[in-house]
Design a protein around this motif. Structure first.
Motif, PDB file in Angstrom:
ATOM      1  N   HIS A 131       8.368  -8.955  35.818  1.00 41.16           N
ATOM      2  CA  HIS A 131       9.436  -9.280  36.756  1.00 41.16           C
ATOM      3  C   HIS A 131       9.122 -10.572  37.498  1.00 41.16           C
ATOM      4  O   HIS A 131       7.982 -11.016  37.545  1.00 41.16           O
ATOM      5  N   CYS A 132      10.159 -11.161  38.076  1.00 44.74           N
ATOM      6  CA  CYS A 132       9.969 -12.137  39.138  1.00 44.74           C
ATOM      7  C   CYS A 132      10.222 -11.403  40.444  1.00 44.74           C
ATOM      8  O   CYS A 132      10.900 -10.370  40.467  1.00 44.74           O
ATOM      9  N   ASP A 133       9.684 -11.881  41.527  1.00 45.29           N
ATOM     10  CA  ASP A 133       9.857 -11.193  42.804  1.00 45.29           C
ATOM     11  C   ASP A 133      11.319 -11.236  43.244  1.00 45.29           C
ATOM     12  O   ASP A 133      11.948 -12.295  43.250  1.00 45.29           O
ATOM     13  N   ASN A 230      14.052 -10.509  32.520  1.00 42.61           N
ATOM     14  CA  ASN A 230      12.847  -9.684  32.612  1.00 42.61           C
ATOM     15  C   ASN A 230      13.233  -8.216  32.505  1.00 42.61           C
ATOM     16  O   ASN A 230      14.388  -7.841  32.721  1.00 42.61           O
ATOM     17  N   GLY A 231      12.256  -7.397  32.166  1.00 41.07           N
ATOM     18  CA  GLY A 231      12.517  -5.992  31.924  1.00 41.07           C
ATOM     19  C   GLY A 231      12.710  -5.174  33.173  1.00 41.07           C
ATOM     20  O   GLY A 231      13.186  -4.036  33.098  1.00 41.07           O
ATOM     21  N   TYR A 232      12.347  -5.710  34.322  1.00 38.32           N
ATOM     22  CA  TYR A 232      12.378  -4.925  35.542  1.00 38.32           C
ATOM     23  C   TYR A 232      13.752  -4.876  36.184  1.00 38.32           C
ATOM     24  O   TYR A 232      14.127  -3.859  36.771  1.00 38.32           O
ATOM     25  N   TYR A 233      14.511  -5.954  36.091  1.00 40.28           N
ATOM     26  CA  TYR A 233      15.783  -6.043  36.795  1.00 40.28           C
ATOM     27  C   TYR A 233      17.012  -6.147  35.899  1.00 40.28           C
ATOM     28  O   TYR A 233      18.126  -5.887  36.357  1.00 40.28           O
ATOM     29  N   VAL A 234      16.874  -6.590  34.658  1.00 41.41           N
ATOM     30  CA  VAL A 234      18.071  -6.911  33.884  1.00 41.41           C
ATOM     31  C   VAL A 234      18.774  -5.641  33.411  1.00 41.41           C
ATOM     32  O   VAL A 234      18.210  -4.826  32.688  1.00 41.41           O
ATOM     33  N   ASP A 276       5.143 -20.210  40.878  1.00 40.95           N
ATOM     34  CA  ASP A 276       6.543 -20.599  40.920  1.00 40.95           C
ATOM     35  C   ASP A 276       7.345 -19.395  40.449  1.00 40.95           C
ATOM     36  O   ASP A 276       7.349 -19.070  39.253  1.00 40.95           O
ATOM     37  N   ASN A 277       8.019 -18.733  41.359  1.00 41.80           N
ATOM     38  CA  ASN A 277       8.758 -17.509  41.048  1.00 41.80           C
ATOM     39  C   ASN A 277      10.032 -17.780  40.265  1.00 41.80           C
ATOM     40  O   ASN A 277      10.643 -16.871  39.726  1.00 41.80           O
ATOM     41  N   ARG A 278      10.423 -19.063  40.200  1.00 43.78           N
ATOM     42  CA  ARG A 278      11.593 -19.439  39.422  1.00 43.78           C
ATOM     43  C   ARG A 278      11.237 -19.591  37.954  1.00 43.78           C
ATOM     44  O   ARG A 278      12.084 -19.382  37.087  1.00 43.78           O
ATOM     45  N   ALA A 279      10.000 -19.976  37.677  1.00 40.30           N
ATOM     46  CA  ALA A 279       9.592 -20.359  36.327  1.00 40.30           C
ATOM     47  C   ALA A 279       8.637 -19.372  35.680  1.00 40.30           C
ATOM     48  O   ALA A 279       8.124 -19.644  34.595  1.00 40.30           O
ATOM     49  N   THR A 280       8.380 -18.246  36.325  1.00 43.18           N
ATOM     50  CA  THR A 280       7.470 -17.249  35.769  1.00 43.18           C
ATOM     51  C   THR A 280       8.031 -15.844  35.954  1.00 43.18           C
ATOM     52  O   THR A 280       8.866 -15.597  36.818  1.00 43.18           O
ATOM     53  N   VAL A 281       7.521 -14.945  35.143  1.00 41.40           N
ATOM     54  CA  VAL A 281       7.539 -13.516  35.445  1.00 41.40           C
ATOM     55  C   VAL A 281       6.084 -13.080  35.461  1.00 41.40           C
ATOM     56  O   VAL A 281       5.209 -13.731  34.871  1.00 41.40           O
ATOM     57  N   HIS A 282       5.805 -11.984  36.154  1.00 40.66           N
ATOM     58  CA  HIS A 282       4.431 -11.515  36.202  1.00 40.66           C
ATOM     59  C   HIS A 282       4.379 -10.010  36.039  1.00 40.66           C
ATOM     60  O   HIS A 282       5.380  -9.306  36.199  1.00 40.66           O
ATOM     61  N   LEU A 283       3.200  -9.526  35.713  1.00 39.16           N
ATOM     62  CA  LEU A 283       2.965  -8.108  35.473  1.00 39.16           C
ATOM     63  C   LEU A 283       1.844  -7.646  36.387  1.00 39.16           C
ATOM     64  O   LEU A 283       0.695  -8.056  36.232  1.00 39.16           O
TER      65      LEU A 283
END
Length: 327
Positions: A131-133, A230-234, A276-283
């Motif tokens: 996800h991104c934040d 991302n898998g968390y929000y879409v 950069d929360n615009r250009a990444t997702v993180h786990l």
């Protein structure tokens, strides 16, 4: 700002003596040394960090001595910190910009679940946690600064992936196709409810947050195109059939989590990750529940703008307030 990471960071580093930017992988992440984040960063040092962040999407610092006040002061050198409307009891009351990740440990118990069940119901697929934040908000944070206070002797790593590299890694016809798509991002997507009364499901229903974002957003500083999924929000890709939606989401989420686009960071006390929360997702790590050691982290997020797509159309809120309310 060009996308040639070596050129940009080397040029800036020449104006800030003693600072070194060392890339960690071919696409994502760089470690920066020679910077005291708790000190008074001059403009040259700030510029080095900014350029490294744009080039490598997440930058890492070790051995830092930040307290809450210094953490907030650092964030202000790069933008306007977000003040969250709601935080858990572990976060410092006197610093409303700081959120302590130990709050996450409170959530499962608050809704009548242990941590393993909490994660299982929220992460029922292998890519669910990426996800991104605050991606369901109309104005997701521009960046996040996370610092480690206490970490276990092993485990608890965080992983990031580069959304610009993921977009560029698509074939040209698929990039053109993705450029015209939009997707619904919604808080609580895919949560598997409990039999009978479910306090967390009731919470989601009472506090819905959803936004239609472009599937490919344009970075407001670098101009790069980012595969913003991302898998968390879409929830769904707009204007396609249910069957098409499932297959397209699988293709795009597999693309953004390809190992070559990722970097994994081993935390130590005093480590700082700035992404950069615009250009990444993180786990976030899912193994900490197996470790009999505390993991206490503190984050400050920087206010972000409303995303816009290749066609210039901005994101459109469905429900829920913006994350950031300017003073």
């Amino acid at each position: 700002m060009t996308t040639d990471a070596g050129t940009d960071t080397d040029t800036a580093a020449g104006t800030a003596a003693g600072i070194e930017v060392r890339p960690v992988t071919g696409y994502t992440g760089a470690e920066i040394t020679g910077v005291d984040l708790a000190g008074d960063l001059d403009d040259a040092a700030v510029q080095v960090v900014r350029e490294a962040l744009l080039a490598w999407k997440v930058v890492f610092f070790r051995g830092q001595r930040l307290d809450h006040a210094a953490h907030v002061a650092l964030a202000r050198r790069f933008g306007e910190p977000v003040t969250l409307r709601s935080r858990g009891g572990a976060s410092p009351a006197e610093f409303p910009e700081v959120e302590t990740t130990a709050d996450r440990l409170e959530l499962a118990g608050r809704y009548g679940m242990d941590r393993d069940e909490w994660l299982e119901r929220r992460r029922h697929t292998l890519v669910r946690g990426w996800h991104c934040d605050h991606g369901a908000r109309v104005d997701p944070p521009a960046a996040t600064i996370l610092r480690a206070e206490t970490v276990p002797p092993y485990g608890g790593d965080t992983t990031w992936s580069n959304l610009a590299a993921a977009y560029e890694g698509l074939s040209e016809p698929v990039r053109r196709f993705a450029d015209g798509l939009r997707a619904e991002h919604r808080l609580g997507v895919g949560y598997q409810s409990r039999p009978g009364p479910d306090a967390y499901l009731e919470h989601l229903q009472d506090h819905q947050v959803a936004t239609v974002h472009p599937l490919v957003r344009v970075h407001p500083e670098s101009g790069e195109r980012l595969l913003f999924v991302n898998g968390y929000y879409v929830e769904r890709i707009m204007d396609v059939s249910r069957a098409e939606n499932a297959r397209l989401l699988e293709m795009f989420t597999e693309q953004i989590t390809r190992p070559e686009y990722t970097v994994r960071f081993r935390w130590e006390p005093g480590s700082v990750a700035f992404w950069d929360n615009r250009a990444t997702v993180h786990l976030a790590p899912a193994d900490t529940g197996r470790l009999d050691h505390p993991r206490v982290m503190h984050r400050v997020m920087l206010a972000g703008e409303i995303p816009y797509g290749v066609d210039g159309r901005p994101s459109e809120p469905i429900t829920g307030a913006p994350l950031h309310s300017p003073a």
